[in-house]
Design a protein around this motif. Structure first.
Motif, PDB file in Angstrom:
ATOM      1  N   LEU A  22      40.529 -35.937 -51.762  1.00  0.00           N
ATOM      2  CA  LEU A  22      39.779 -34.837 -51.160  1.00  0.00           C
ATOM      3  C   LEU A  22      39.926 -33.606 -52.035  1.00  0.00           C
ATOM      4  O   LEU A  22      41.035 -33.134 -52.270  1.00  0.00           O
ATOM      5  CB  LEU A  22      40.324 -34.554 -49.748  1.00  0.00           C
ATOM      6  CG  LEU A  22      39.604 -33.475 -48.950  1.00  0.00           C
ATOM      7  CD1 LEU A  22      38.262 -34.020 -48.453  1.00  0.00           C
ATOM      8  CD2 LEU A  22      40.461 -33.019 -47.789  1.00  0.00           C
ATOM      9  N   ARG A  23      38.810 -33.082 -52.528  1.00  0.00           N
ATOM     10  CA  ARG A  23      38.827 -31.911 -53.417  1.00  0.00           C
ATOM     11  C   ARG A  23      38.525 -30.659 -52.590  1.00  0.00           C
ATOM     12  O   ARG A  23      37.430 -30.537 -52.027  1.00  0.00           O
ATOM     13  CB  ARG A  23      37.805 -32.076 -54.539  1.00  0.00           C
ATOM     14  CG  ARG A  23      38.194 -33.179 -55.510  1.00  0.00           C
ATOM     15  CD  ARG A  23      37.113 -33.438 -56.546  1.00  0.00           C
ATOM     16  NE  ARG A  23      36.648 -32.247 -57.248  1.00  0.00           N
ATOM     17  CZ  ARG A  23      37.227 -31.734 -58.336  1.00  0.00           C
ATOM     18  NH1 ARG A  23      38.292 -32.303 -58.863  1.00  0.00           N
ATOM     19  NH2 ARG A  23      36.718 -30.654 -58.905  1.00  0.00           N
ATOM     20  N   VAL A  24      39.519 -29.746 -52.536  1.00  0.00           N
ATOM     21  CA  VAL A  24      39.416 -28.572 -51.674  1.00  0.00           C
ATOM     22  C   VAL A  24      39.596 -27.297 -52.492  1.00  0.00           C
ATOM     23  O   VAL A  24      40.656 -27.090 -53.098  1.00  0.00           O
ATOM     24  CB  VAL A  24      40.488 -28.617 -50.555  1.00  0.00           C
ATOM     25  CG1 VAL A  24      40.348 -27.418 -49.626  1.00  0.00           C
ATOM     26  CG2 VAL A  24      40.411 -29.924 -49.774  1.00  0.00           C
ATOM     27  N   LEU A  25      38.585 -26.448 -52.503  1.00  0.00           N
ATOM     28  CA  LEU A  25      38.705 -25.144 -53.141  1.00  0.00           C
ATOM     29  C   LEU A  25      39.498 -24.242 -52.203  1.00  0.00           C
ATOM     30  O   LEU A  25      39.163 -24.118 -51.024  1.00  0.00           O
ATOM     31  CB  LEU A  25      37.322 -24.544 -53.415  1.00  0.00           C
ATOM     32  CG  LEU A  25      37.298 -23.161 -54.060  1.00  0.00           C
ATOM     33  CD1 LEU A  25      37.939 -23.191 -55.458  1.00  0.00           C
ATOM     34  CD2 LEU A  25      35.876 -22.621 -54.137  1.00  0.00           C
ATOM     35  N   VAL A  26      40.549 -23.615 -52.733  1.00  0.00           N
ATOM     36  CA  VAL A  26      41.427 -22.801 -51.886  1.00  0.00           C
ATOM     37  C   VAL A  26      41.396 -21.324 -52.288  1.00  0.00           C
ATOM     38  O   VAL A  26      42.345 -20.591 -52.050  1.00  0.00           O
ATOM     39  CB  VAL A  26      42.872 -23.354 -51.863  1.00  0.00           C
ATOM     40  CG1 VAL A  26      42.903 -24.717 -51.194  1.00  0.00           C
ATOM     41  CG2 VAL A  26      43.477 -23.408 -53.256  1.00  0.00           C
ATOM     42  N   ASP A  27      40.298 -20.891 -52.886  1.00  0.00           N
ATOM     43  CA  ASP A  27      40.087 -19.483 -53.213  1.00  0.00           C
ATOM     44  C   ASP A  27      39.161 -18.862 -52.179  1.00  0.00           C
ATOM     45  O   ASP A  27      38.300 -19.537 -51.620  1.00  0.00           O
ATOM     46  CB  ASP A  27      39.447 -19.331 -54.598  1.00  0.00           C
ATOM     47  CG  ASP A  27      40.409 -19.640 -55.723  1.00  0.00           C
ATOM     48  OD1 ASP A  27      41.632 -19.583 -55.509  1.00  0.00           O
ATOM     49  OD2 ASP A  27      39.931 -19.955 -56.828  1.00  0.00           O
ATOM     50  N   ARG A  28      39.324 -17.568 -51.960  1.00  0.00           N
ATOM     51  CA  ARG A  28      38.459 -16.867 -51.011  1.00  0.00           C
ATOM     52  C   ARG A  28      37.071 -16.609 -51.614  1.00  0.00           C
ATOM     53  O   ARG A  28      36.063 -16.603 -50.919  1.00  0.00           O
ATOM     54  CB  ARG A  28      39.109 -15.550 -50.585  1.00  0.00           C
ATOM     55  CG  ARG A  28      38.397 -14.874 -49.443  1.00  0.00           C
ATOM     56  CD  ARG A  28      39.260 -13.825 -48.786  1.00  0.00           C
ATOM     57  NE  ARG A  28      40.446 -14.383 -48.162  1.00  0.00           N
ATOM     58  CZ  ARG A  28      40.483 -14.945 -46.953  1.00  0.00           C
ATOM     59  NH1 ARG A  28      39.386 -15.038 -46.239  1.00  0.00           N
ATOM     60  NH2 ARG A  28      41.605 -15.410 -46.456  1.00  0.00           N
ATOM     61  N   LEU A  29      37.034 -16.391 -52.929  1.00  0.00           N
ATOM     62  CA  LEU A  29      35.773 -16.115 -53.623  1.00  0.00           C
ATOM     63  C   LEU A  29      35.342 -17.333 -54.427  1.00  0.00           C
ATOM     64  O   LEU A  29      36.188 -18.059 -54.955  1.00  0.00           O
ATOM     65  CB  LEU A  29      35.947 -14.923 -54.574  1.00  0.00           C
ATOM     66  CG  LEU A  29      36.441 -13.619 -53.954  1.00  0.00           C
ATOM     67  CD1 LEU A  29      36.706 -12.590 -55.042  1.00  0.00           C
ATOM     68  CD2 LEU A  29      35.442 -13.102 -52.947  1.00  0.00           C
ATOM     69  N   TRP A  30      34.031 -17.521 -54.548  1.00  0.00           N
ATOM     70  CA  TRP A  30      33.528 -18.616 -55.370  1.00  0.00           C
ATOM     71  C   TRP A  30      33.830 -18.301 -56.829  1.00  0.00           C
ATOM     72  O   TRP A  30      33.607 -17.176 -57.288  1.00  0.00           O
ATOM     73  CB  TRP A  30      32.020 -18.800 -55.166  1.00  0.00           C
ATOM     74  CG  TRP A  30      31.545 -20.018 -55.888  1.00  0.00           C
ATOM     75  CD1 TRP A  30      30.981 -20.067 -57.121  1.00  0.00           C
ATOM     76  CD2 TRP A  30      31.667 -21.363 -55.433  1.00  0.00           C
ATOM     77  NE1 TRP A  30      30.723 -21.381 -57.461  1.00  0.00           N
ATOM     78  CE2 TRP A  30      31.138 -22.193 -56.445  1.00  0.00           C
ATOM     79  CE3 TRP A  30      32.165 -21.952 -54.273  1.00  0.00           C
ATOM     80  CZ2 TRP A  30      31.096 -23.568 -56.331  1.00  0.00           C
ATOM     81  CZ3 TRP A  30      32.111 -23.320 -54.168  1.00  0.00           C
ATOM     82  CH2 TRP A  30      31.588 -24.120 -55.182  1.00  0.00           C
ATOM     83  N   PRO A  31      34.340 -19.262 -57.599  1.00  0.00           N
ATOM     84  CA  PRO A  31      34.693 -19.004 -58.999  1.00  0.00           C
ATOM     85  C   PRO A  31      33.463 -18.759 -59.873  1.00  0.00           C
ATOM     86  O   PRO A  31      32.487 -19.507 -59.814  1.00  0.00           O
ATOM     87  CB  PRO A  31      35.423 -20.280 -59.427  1.00  0.00           C
ATOM     88  CG  PRO A  31      35.051 -21.313 -58.424  1.00  0.00           C
ATOM     89  CD  PRO A  31      34.670 -20.606 -57.164  1.00  0.00           C
TER      90      PRO A  31
END
Length: 128
Positions: A22-31
């Motif tokens: 499972l690939r989860v982005l954990v940043d508040r802003l989109w890179p």
């Protein structure tokens, strides 16, 4: 608790691999400069990211790394949405690999390491 190899860290600009789980982005802003296709996300866990105020304080130099780690650990427990995100990611890690994706270039001083510690429920000896 999940096993340590069930939760891994990876830069969002690194190539996706089949063993990512499972690939989860954990940043508040989109890179910046990363398309949704390139990111190949399964989930975007914005609630698990540091608050904007905490992120800005760290990046401006107002908070040193050890103080940021302490403040973020507190956020992950005290903010209901953050605690729920940690619990959800922990549950997912009990059934398969979870890859926490982050945009920062400093892999040693990344909030994702603190989040991984919270998901695993065990202290990371390499964090302050």
């Amino acid at each position: 608790m999940p096993s340590p190899d069930a939760v891994v860290l990876k830069g969002v600009r690194e190539e996706p691999t089949p063993d990512d789980g499972l690939r989860v982005l954990v940043d508040r802003l989109w890179p910046r400069g990363v398309s949704k296709q390139r990111a190949a996300l399964d989930q975007w866990a914005q609630d698990a990211a540091p608050t904007t105020a905490l992120r800005k304080a760290f990046h401006s130099g107002e908070l040193a790394w050890p103080q940021f780690v302490d403040a973020y650990r507190a956020e992950l427990v005290k903010r209901p949405e953050a605690a729920a995100a940690v619990a959800e990611l922990r549950g997912r890690a009990l059934t398969g690999r979870v890859t926490l994706l982050f945009a920062g270039h400093d892999h040693l001083r990344s909030h994702a390491r603190v989040l991984r510690e919270a998901i695993l429920g065990t202290p990371d000896p390499n964090l302050p």
